[in-house]
Design an enzyme around this catalytic site. Structure first.
Site, mmCIF file in Angstrom:
data_model
loop_
_atom_site.group_PDB
_atom_site.id
_atom_site.type_symbol
_atom_site.label_atom_id
_atom_site.label_comp_id
_atom_site.label_asym_id
_atom_site.label_seq_id
_atom_site.Cartn_x
_atom_site.Cartn_y
_atom_site.Cartn_z
ATOM 1 C CG HIS A 377 45.532 39.517 45.628
ATOM 2 N ND1 HIS A 377 44.684 40.056 44.683
ATOM 3 C CD2 HIS A 377 46.544 40.413 45.757
ATOM 4 C CE1 HIS A 377 45.160 41.221 44.260
ATOM 5 N NE2 HIS A 377 46.285 41.460 44.897
ATOM 6 C CE LYS A 568 37.653 30.146 36.803
ATOM 7 N NZ LYS A 568 37.182 31.325 37.491
ATOM 8 N NE ARG A 569 46.095 30.079 40.810
ATOM 9 C CZ ARG A 569 45.795 29.883 42.097
ATOM 10 N NH1 ARG A 569 46.242 28.809 42.734
ATOM 11 N NH2 ARG A 569 45.062 30.761 42.755
ATOM 12 C CE LYS A 574 41.768 29.772 40.847
ATOM 13 N NZ LYS A 574 41.077 31.071 40.919
ATOM 14 C CB THR A 676 40.306 39.340 36.970
ATOM 15 O OG1 THR A 676 41.326 38.351 36.813
ATOM 16 C CG2 THR A 676 40.633 40.205 38.168
ATOM 17 C CE LYS A 680 41.190 39.178 32.580
ATOM 18 N NZ LYS A 680 42.223 38.210 32.966
#
Length: 833
Positions: A377, A568-569, A574, A676, A680
């Protein structure tokens, strides 16, 4: 086969005790709810400020799941099909009540039952706690996988840990993240069933004795160990209205002895319970802080605890059903390793087969390599876990011996393929020799598995061409791709009832189990009545989110604004930082009178930083400081708002993902495995602004370039510019960027805290910045302006929104699970009688 008592078939069978099915109507549910509320929980008055009404309804619903759970397990015992076991350190399940009611088709009936008591179902659902057994996308993906497997009827068991304290509660104090324990089990967890009779013993420490058995074979005895008990707690995972209920088995650590009574009586109270405390620490907290030696060691203990308990459980169940031998075991079992965390399962299965089941090395290795499959991952080398050999030797000495043997045999295979290539041998060795010797767990997973998959087409390609290139050259047939997905039942049908009703009115409800049917929305994209209903549903979702944000942060959002969302984290790759730089740019434009043509925008950011991740926590501080200044400035009224949503979790996402207009998926190209959250948001009609990273590539391909706001350098472009990367020159040459940096550096967002943001401000200006934030700043601004232009044109935006939902069919975990099953697991669906 007798399923009540495994040792005495004369005690009868389950069929003799079964009664007729429990009713699914409102009266039956109300009757059972009343029974549990008054007789089991002992309540006399109706209250919604305590958890008891929730617990009563949960038990009534669980009874109905239990009937289907038993039916499923009876078929599994009778037909003994091939099974898959999904080993994961995380299962981010969220709240379970609504999902269970939705799967059973009992939402309306339970709502009617509660209304008879003057209570709304939503009130009761709020009394439940998120089962916070995960950190982010990895754990939520595992939960979606289980939902889809049950809905498809695939016999898959999830194995995880029952953390007493899940992912921490995040509080924001003076802009800083503060972690508090999340005691999600404090009020009990009515969905679980303790299975103490299936407890397993897990060994740590000790030493290995080597001897010859009566046949002259070399045997090993792992002795003088410090043992811990693994006690399973089973949670039902219902399929969608198909009678299938699969199992999530969570292991809890307990001491083999409660305490030392002699020491206790002697007054040494702390010492008396020392071993009990040490044992229970293993399943106490999700992801202990590995910045300390003790936290690092505890993490390894957790991983081995999960692997050993789960493999022992599968082998014991095999012998219960099939007898003492292992013939056919590999044909009936598959173990899917969810990332590198459970990779120690490769060595542990070898230990169990060699030492406890009498297999020879060749036989044991053949079984292991035929049953293990590994999902990667991450593309970040630092996220591929390695463990010091010294720690492994201290905690798991027998496994280290097995890993050495696996490595020796593997390197011999490599040397035969590439004679004399010592550099390749060093690169591929399971033991890293640079500096402190370390066990490379990802390499162990690859060597011991028959399948290795990435989770997006780009990610899988980069694994083959980069991170695992040597292994892909040796075993190209092992490597494959399985693009992630999400379950549309939770992430559209259940959490967005308004939009779901609009979709179902247009194309029917078949999309709930066949998401490809959303393509049918294209036929309605120009229908005025459909478009009006679509926009009304979207507005209702934005109003719900605005109410939630105001309740949690006291910041008021206008639902007419462009809801620009990144949840998100918190991690540098990111690039929440890039989002903040854009917010400062918008603020600067407004302050200097250049904001009249801006679309009113609400920037919503949420996520948690790992407790030991200093830079991620500094980014949270920056977000909150910038938001505070923006929201207090009268010039931004009606034009710009910025919010950091605290304690982001699954339940929050169920509201947030339905209300986003613009989905921020802005990671540095080549760093995000899949994502993911992007799926969504897309599924609920948000339009993506993003880089060509992870599953963004496939999302853009599915929806079309005209319905996706693309920016940023590609993987190949980044490789070209990195050797001469000069972010300060980029800033100097871009007036907008220079003004943003000047505002940050002059302390405008930290007047009362001089220097508090310096580390973050310096990070994106340094030539060694691996996230290339400055390089993508201008492209990000340009893409944001294109998004504004599109949002200003309401008709165009509505079309883009509908087409994003219509194109989301390939991103269902139903499709992902079919891919896993077709290529890796090869399971036959279960059909309960």
């Amino acid at each position: 086969m007798n399923v009540l008592n495994e040792t005495d078939p004369e005690l009868g069978s389950l069929e003799l005790l079964q009664k007729s099915r429990l009713g699914m109507d409102a009266d039956a549910l109300l009757s059972d709810l009343s029974h549990y509320y008054t007789r089991m929980l002992g309540r006399r008055t109706l209250r919604t400020d305590t958890p008891f009404l929730y617990q009563a309804l949960a038990h009534a619903v669980r009874d109905r799941l239990m009937e289907r759970w038993n039916d499923t397990n009876i078929v599994l015992d009778r037909d003994t099909p091939r099974r898959a076991c999904y080993l994961s350190m995380e299962f981010l399940m969220g709240r379970l009540l609504h999902n269970a009611l939705f799967s059973l088709g009992a939402v309306d009936a339970s709502s009617e039952a509660l209304q008879a008591l003057g209570v709304e179902l939503a009130q009761v659902e709020e009394l439940g706690h998120d089962a916070g057994l995960g950190n982010g996308g990895l754990g939520r993906l595992a939960a979606c996988f289980l939902d889809s497997c049950a809905t498809l009827g695939l016999p898959v068991v999830g194995y995880g840990l029952r953390y007493h304290y899940g992912m921490f509660r995040q509080r924001i104090r003076q802009g800083y993240q503060v972690e508090e324990p999340d005691p999600w089990l404090r009020e009990g967890f009515p969905w679980e069933i303790e299975r103490i009779e299936l407890a397993r013993t897990i060994r740590f420490g000790g030493r290995t004795l080597t001897y010859r058995d009566r046949d002259g074979s070399l045997r090993h005895d792992w002795t003088d160990t410090r043992d811990v008990l693994a006690v399973p707690y089973d949670v039902p995972i219902p399929g969608y209205r198909n009678g299938v209920v699969n199992t999530l088995r969570l292991w809890s650590a307990e001491a083999t002895d409660e305490f030392d009574l002699e020491e206790f009586n002697a007054g040494s109270y702390t010492e008396a319970v020392e071993s009990k405390t040490a044992a229970e620490n293993i399943s106490m907290v999700l992801y202990p802080n590995t910045a300390t030696e003790s936290g690092h060691e505890l993490r390894l203990r957790q991983q081995y605890f999960l692997a050993s308990a789960s493999l022992q459980d599968v082998l014991a169940d095999w012998h219960r059903r099939e007898g003492p031998g292992l013939e056919g075991f590999a044909e009936k079992n598959c173990f899917q390793l969810n990332d590198t965390h459970p990779a120690v399962a490769v060595a542990e299965l070898m230990r169990l087969l060699l030492d406890e089941h009498g297999q020879g090395w060749d036989e044991a290795w053949a079984i292991t390599r035929a049953t293990m499959a590994y999902t990667n991952h991450t593309l970040l080398p630092e996220a591929l876990e390695t463990w010091p050999v010294s720690m492994f030797e201290r905690l798991l000495p027998r496994l280290l011996e097995i890993i050495y043997e696996i490595n020796a045999r593997f390197l011999e295979e490599v040397s035969i393929r590439w004679p004399g290539d010592n550099e390749r041998l060093a690169r591929m060795s399971l033991i890293g020799e640079e500096g402190e010797r370390r066990v490379r767990m990802a390499f162990l997973a690859i060597v011991g598995s028959f399948s290795v998959n990435g989770v997006a087409e780009l990610h899988s390609r980069l694994l083959r061409e980069g991170l695992f290139r040597d292994f892909a050259e040796l075993w190209p047939e092992k490597f494959n791709n399985k693009t992630n997905g999400v379950t549309q039942r939770r992430w559209l049908a259940a959490c967005n009832p308004d939009l779901s009703a609009v979709i179902t009115d247009a194309i029917g409800d078949g999309w709930i189990t066949d998401l490809d049917q959303l393509e049918g929305l294209r036929e309605h994209v120009d229908a005025p009545k459909f478009r009006s209903a679509w926009n009304a549903a979207q507005l209702a979702s934005k109003q719900r989110l605005a109410a939630l944000v105001q309740a949690r942060t006291e910041v008021e959002l206008d639902p007419a604004m462009l809801f620009d969302v990144q949840v998100k984290r918190i991690h540098e790759y990111k690039r929440q930082l890039l989002n903040v730089l854009h917010a400062v740019h918008l603020y600067d434009r407004i302050r200097r009178g250049d904001g009249d043509d801006l679309v009113p925008r609400a920037i919503i950011i949420g996520g948690k930083a790992a407790p030991g991740y200093a830079m991620a926590k500094a980014i949270i501080k920056l977000i909150n400081n910038v938001a505070r200044v923006i929201n207090r400035d009268p010039a931004t009224e009606g034009k710009l708002r910025m919010v950091f949503y605290p304690d982001y979790n699954v339940s929050a996402m169920e509201v947030i993902c339905t209300a986003a207009d613009l989905s921020e998926q802005i990671s540095t190209a080549g760093k995000e495995a899949s994502g993911t959250g992007n799926m969504k948001f897309m599924m609920n009609g948000a339009v993506t602004i993003g880089t060509l990273d992870g599953a963004n590539v496939e999302i853009r391909e599915a929806v079309g370039a005209e319905n996706f706001f693309l920016f940023g350098h590609t993987v190949e472009e980044i490789a070209e510019i990195r050797p001469h990367y000069d972010p300060r020159a980029i800033i100097a040459g871009d007036e907008d960027f220079r003004r943003v940096v000047d505002l940050l550096e002059c302390g405008h967002f930290s007047r009362l805290e001089p220097g508090v943001l310096d580390g973050v401000i310096e990070s994106f200006q340094h030539p060694s910045d691996p996230w290339m934030t400055a390089a993508d700043f201008r492209g990000f601004l340009d893409a944001q302006r294109k998004a504004e232009e599109a949002f200003r044109d309401t008709e165009r935006w509505t079309t883009m929104s509908i087409l994003n939902t219509a194109a989301s069919g390939r991103f269902s975990t139903d499709r992902t699970m079919r891919d896993y099953n077709d290529d890796i697991w090869r399971l036959e669906p279960v059909r309960p009688d």
